[in-house]
Design an enzyme around this catalytic site. Structure first.
Site, short mmCIF file in Angstrom:
data_model
loop_
_atom_site.label_atom_id
_atom_site.label_comp_id
_atom_site.label_asym_id
_atom_site.label_seq_id
_atom_site.Cartn_x
_atom_site.Cartn_y
_atom_site.Cartn_z
N HIS A 21 -9.32 1.12 5.18
CA HIS A 21 -8.50 1.55 6.31
C HIS A 21 -8.50 2.24 7.35
O HIS A 21 -9.43 3.31 7.25
CB HIS A 21 -7.14 1.79 4.68
CG HIS A 21 -5.66 1.63 5.39
ND1 HIS A 21 -5.21 3.11 6.52
CD2 HIS A 21 -4.82 1.17 4.90
CE1 HIS A 21 -3.83 2.25 6.99
NE2 HIS A 21 -3.95 1.70 5.86
N SER A 34 3.65 -2.18 10.07
CA SER A 34 5.19 -2.03 10.47
C SER A 34 5.69 -3.71 10.13
O SER A 34 7.11 -4.06 10.94
CB SER A 34 5.60 -1.62 12.65
OG SER A 34 5.27 -0.72 12.44
N GLU A 88 -6.59 3.79 8.16
CA GLU A 88 -7.04 6.34 8.04
C GLU A 88 -7.66 6.28 7.58
O GLU A 88 -8.33 8.00 7.40
CB GLU A 88 -5.16 6.42 6.55
CG GLU A 88 -3.93 5.71 7.70
CD GLU A 88 -3.17 5.44 7.38
OE1 GLU A 88 -2.64 5.85 5.77
OE2 GLU A 88 -1.70 5.01 7.59
N LYS A 140 0.03 4.64 -0.31
CA LYS A 140 -0.61 5.80 0.22
C LYS A 140 -0.80 6.57 -0.45
O LYS A 140 -0.51 6.69 -0.92
CB LYS A 140 0.32 5.77 1.50
CG LYS A 140 -0.44 4.09 2.59
CD LYS A 140 -0.13 4.87 3.98
CE LYS A 140 -0.04 3.53 4.97
NZ LYS A 140 -0.42 2.50 6.34
N GLU A 175 -5.02 -5.28 10.44
CA GLU A 175 -3.40 -3.91 10.59
C GLU A 175 -4.32 -2.90 11.93
O GLU A 175 -5.41 -2.48 12.19
CB GLU A 175 -3.75 -3.35 9.57
CG GLU A 175 -3.69 -4.02 8.08
CD GLU A 175 -3.03 -2.40 7.76
OE1 GLU A 175 -2.56 -2.55 6.57
OE2 GLU A 175 -3.87 -1.24 6.89
N ASN A 210 0.65 -1.36 0.14
CA ASN A 210 0.24 0.25 -0.14
C ASN A 210 0.41 0.89 0.23
O ASN A 210 1.70 1.26 1.06
CB ASN A 210 -1.02 -0.30 1.34
CG ASN A 210 -1.61 1.15 1.19
OD1 ASN A 210 -1.94 2.17 0.13
ND2 ASN A 210 -2.46 1.10 2.83
N GLY A 231 3.14 2.18 10.72
CA GLY A 231 3.52 3.45 11.12
C GLY A 231 5.18 3.46 11.99
O GLY A 231 5.24 4.79 11.88
O1 LIG Z 1 -0.97 0.51 7.15
C1 LIG Z 1 -0.14 -0.46 5.97
C2 LIG Z 1 -0.51 -0.71 5.17
O2 LIG Z 1 -1.79 -0.47 4.49
C3 LIG Z 1 0.67 -0.14 7.19
O3 LIG Z 1 2.31 0.77 7.03
P1 LIG Z 1 3.34 0.15 7.64
O4 LIG Z 1 3.60 -0.83 7.10
O5 LIG Z 1 4.20 1.97 7.65
O6 LIG Z 1 2.91 -0.28 8.95
#
Ligand SMILES: O=C(CO)COP(=O)(O)O
Length: 245
Positions: free
Chosen positions: A92, A207, A94, A10, A162, A8, A168
């Site tokens: 997601h 992560s 976010e 983002k 997740e 992803n 992150g």
């Molecule tokens: O949100 C994520 C994937 O959709 C995970 O992000 P990270 O791997 O950067 O922690």
């Protein structure tokens, strides 16, 4: 079960980032798992052209619930499909947090994706406060039940666990915590979808790096990963893919 490793990107990536897909093709040819790269909307068509004929599929990071209409700035599943996407990440954290996406909206988006011929990767995950309160399992089970599309099946639906606090941050749940959540999600899938629920892939995200990927992939109900930061560089992503394969 064949693992699914999805990246992803983002809100990262300009046209120059497509080189990473070219490199990834070279590094992962013959990998014994399914590979998806989800760049931002603006790069989907070019990325799909670049990945055509290869083992890499392209995905999007969201879609609308409707096929068309007066929804300024939104993008429908049919548009993504036409641009060359085969997958879409939905729900997601976010987006759930910032755009107040409810389980019902995620389910409607997943149904729209399915109707357009896209497979969804539906995200669920608890916050730090929910884990500390001891309600992580309740939260993810409720999210999963509420977010499944009509006629969910292993061919059109994958789930990504997740934990919000692991995204992150460099923090990762213990192997026992991942195992507990994935088993619990599998139970819900079996209750909701019967036999088919055993075949739906459950990815872990938050992560994931080459240094922790192997131990995460050893958990029985972990069927792949949804990778953020470590998917931006082909060499890092390829190491995670080789841990899965
Ligand atoms: O949100 C994520 C994937 O959709 C995970 O992000 P990270 O791997 O950067 O922690």
């Amino acid at each position: 079960m064949r693992k699914l490793i999805a990246g992803n990107w983002k809100m990262n990536g300009l046209a120059s980032s497509l080189e990473e897909i070219e490199t990834l093709k070279g590094l992962t040819g013959g990998a014994a798992c399914d590979i998806v790269v989800c760049p931002p909307f603006t790069l989907i068509e070019k990325a799909a052209q670049q990945a055509r004929g290869s083992h890499i599929a392209i995905g999007a990071q969201d879609c609308h619930t409707k096929t068309s209409g007066a929804f300024t700035s939104d993008i429908s599943a049919a548009m993504l499909c036409e641009a060359g996407a085969r997958f879409v990440i939905l729900g997601h954290s976010e987006r759930r947090a910032v755009y107040h996406e409810t389980n019902m909206i995620v389910a409607r988006k997943a149904t729209a994706a399915q109707e357009a011929g896209l497979a969804s990767i539906i995200c669920v995950g608890e916050t730090r406060a929910e884990r500390d309160e001891g309600i992580a399992l309740d939260v993810v089970r409720r999210q999963l039940r509420g977010s499944l599309p009509i006629a969910a099946a292993s061919a059109n639906t994958a789930i990504a666990y997740e934990p919000v606090w692991a995204i992150g941050t460099g923090l990762v749940p213990t192997i026992d915590q991942i195992d507990e959540v994935h088993r619990s999600l599998r139970q819900i899938l079996e209750q909701e979808l019967g036999q088919e629920g055993r075949l739906v892939r459950i990815l872990y995200g938050g992560s994931v790096k080459s240094s922790n990927a192997s131990s995460i992939f050893d958990v029985p109900d972990v069927n792949g990963a949804l990778v953020g930061g470590a998917s931006l560089k082909a060499s890092d992503f390829a190491e995670i893919i080789s841990a899965a394969a």
